[in-house]
Design an enzyme around this catalytic site. Structure first.
Site: not given
Length: 572
Positions: A314, A348
């Site tokens: 992430d 991300h």
């Protein structure tokens, strides 16, 4: 006068050394003239005063976990031995708790003040897959109070603590996580399903247990309801994945040289901490690791993140300050943060603010970082309901390559989805409506971004604000981006570009501006052919200007739509 100038310069150098170095590395830092030069150049250009971060100091007394009964056989559960060593060290006034080379299986480790947990090279601290060893606690998740499992490493209300050394801390995260089918190869997916667990209704998400699935299907599962105890959440226990390390309300913290990997949820989560140094770390999570952030700095003050490497599932390096009403009530911004000389691989976002930023963020100094293969490079995200003000953000000398989405993104419509849609997913644009300004309205303003180079991105720059409060006062300088698409700006005010070079090859218009005002491009340099230079849209669009840019027939390559007209544009 000459001596005075020299003294001032040496004072600046010493200040930079203090904010960047732990005690043992001050001597080597003095010889690193390039690092000093970079810091002084940053300070002088932006005219800012960066924080001095205090670092812990420890006694030399050493407490070897072997003397407390620990065994490096990968079978013995060493929870008691390790924690007994930490307690003994603390009671004797502090020092070093030593974990030597070997495979050490353990349950949760609780840090104490004045203790340096030191892992020698070759040491692997492996946290047990037995979830019963992690008790349910009242913790914090995504900026709100929530039921969680106890973190593998934790500490609360401590001072003068550290985790150091070249060893590895492994959270055994695979036994905790749900996994999406689209994030694995076919053979990986078949192997995972055959290992046990169960699938959701459409058979596209694997869950490790019935307990996890029940939590996933329960609205606000982790919210502690009035009149309920932790025992009432036991049937959903597996759902409350712990962060690998949580430090709450701690002061003078050092994390140096260690590898943190395979976290059940977020990797490193300092919460309401002060004087925090993260230096030369490696933080790793599988790319499919849901919520597998690298580090989330939440409501902290005086922070250094330096020389570290992140490759995670992430966001890589993330700034937070609480969520919605809980974050606003806490009222603790993340402030005085230096992020420099780091590398982020898969993530991300490389450097991220939000989306839980309800307490605000300010005085962030980010420079000399590289992002390679992240979904987004510089990622700033929030949504209505958060509130909070993010301001005084200074970013310089960022290198990026192979960015899957936007090189630079500001988005006030964050929807808690992967930034690059998976196969079969669709990311619809939100419906734009004007709402009243309240304490729940978030704000992004006063960003300064310069010296950015990006070789490969789906889109160069994306800015999407709110009609009731625009993203405002965003300043770019010396930006070179190779991307499929160019720049898109909506609901923004006072955004300036100086020396913007765009090599965008798959776009109808290089730049799109919608319902925005005072948007200026000074020395704009298109580096490839384009059909339309600029598309202006929306009745509110005004004060757009292009200057010092040699673009043949620029006026003929501008289009207008949705109420915008030629009076909104000036070309000099």
């Amino acid at each position: 006068m000459k001596n005075l100038k020299s003294a001032i310069l040496m004072g600046l150098v010493f200040e930079v050394l203090l904010l960047s170095c732990s005690a043992k590395t001050v001597k080597s830092a003095i010889s690193n003239s390039s690092e000093i030069t970079d810091s002084l150049a940053f300070i002088n250009y932006f005219k800012v005063k960066m924080p001095i971060i205090k670092t812990p100091v420890f006694r030399k007394d050493t407490f070897d976990i072997l003397k407390f009964g620990a065994k490096a056989d990968g079978i013995t559960l060493n929870t008691k031995s390790i924690n007994d060593a930490i307690i003994a060290c603390n009671k004797k006034g502090g020092g070093v708790v030593l974990i030597s080379s070997g495979l050490w299986l353990t349950g949760p480790v609780e840090l104490k003040s004045n203790v340096n947990l030191h892992l020698k090279r070759g040491a692997i601290l492996l946290f047990t897959p037995d979830k019963s060893q992690y008790k349910l606690i009242e913790g914090n998740w995504e900026g709100k109070k929530a039921v969680r499992n106890q973190s593998p490493i934790s500490g609360t209300n401590l001072e003068n603590i550290a985790i150091t050394g070249s060893g590895i801390i492994d959270g055994n995260g695979d036994v905790w996580r749900a996994v999406k089918k689209d994030k694995l190869t076919e053979s990986q997916w078949k192997k995972l399903v055959a290992s046990g667990g169960l699938l959701n209704a459409d058979k596209r998400i694997w869950f490790p247990s019935d307990s996890y699935l029940k939590g996933d299907q329960t609205k606000d599962a982790g919210v502690i309801q009035p009149g309920k105890s932790l025992a009432d959440y036991q049937d959903m226990k597996d759902f409350f994945r712990p962060n690998l390390m949580v430090l709450t309300n701690c002061k003078k913290v050092l994390l140096e040289d260690v590898t943190f990997q395979n976290s059940p949820a977020w990797g490193l989560h300092p919460l309401m901490c002060e004087d925090l140094t993260l230096k030369n770390l490696t933080v790793k999570n599988p790319w499919y690791a849901q919520n597998g952030d690298g580090v989330d700095i939440e409501s902290c003050k005086n922070v250094m993140i330096e020389g570290s490497t992140f490759d995670v599932g992430d966001d890589g390096i993330c700034i937070k300050s609480g969520r919605d009403e809980d974050g606003r009530k806490r009222g603790m911004p993340t402030e005085n943060v230096i992020v420099r000389n780091n590398v982020v691989y898969h993530a991300h976002g490389g450097f991220v603010i939000g989306s839980e930023m309800s307490g605000g963020a300010k005085n962030l100094f980010v420079y000399k970082n590289s992002f390679i293969g992240t979904d987004i490079g510089l990622r700033f995200k929030t949504t209505r309901g958060r509130g909070g003000v993010v301001e005084k953000i200074y970013i310089s000398d960022i290198n990026m390559s192979d960015i899957a989405g936007e090189a630079i993104l500001f988005d006030m419509y964050y929807m808690a989805k992967d930034p690059v849609p998976l196969a079969g997913e669709k990311a619809d644009a939100p419906k734009v409506v004007l709402l009243p300004v309240t304490e729940e309205t978030p704000q992004f303003k006063d960003f300064h971004i310069r010296n950015v180079v990006c070789n490969g991105a789906a889109k160069a720059i994306f800015i999407r604000g709110l009609p009731e409060i625009n993203i405002q006062d965003i300043h770019f300088e010396n930006i070179v981006i190779q991307s499929d698409k160019g720049v898109e700006i909506s609901e923004a005010s006072n955004v300036t570009f100086k020396n913007l070079s765009l090599l965008s090859t798959k776009t109808d218009h290089l730049i799109a501006v919608g319902n925005s005002k005072q948007i200026s491009f000074n020395a704009l340099k298109p580096l490839a052919d384009f059909k339309t230079l600029l598309n202006l849209s929306g009745e509110k669009t005004s004060g757009v200007s292009i200057s010092n840019s040699t673009i043949p027939a620029a006026k003929e390559k501008v289009t207008y739509s949705l109420g915008a007209n030629s009076s909104s544009l000036t070309i000099k």
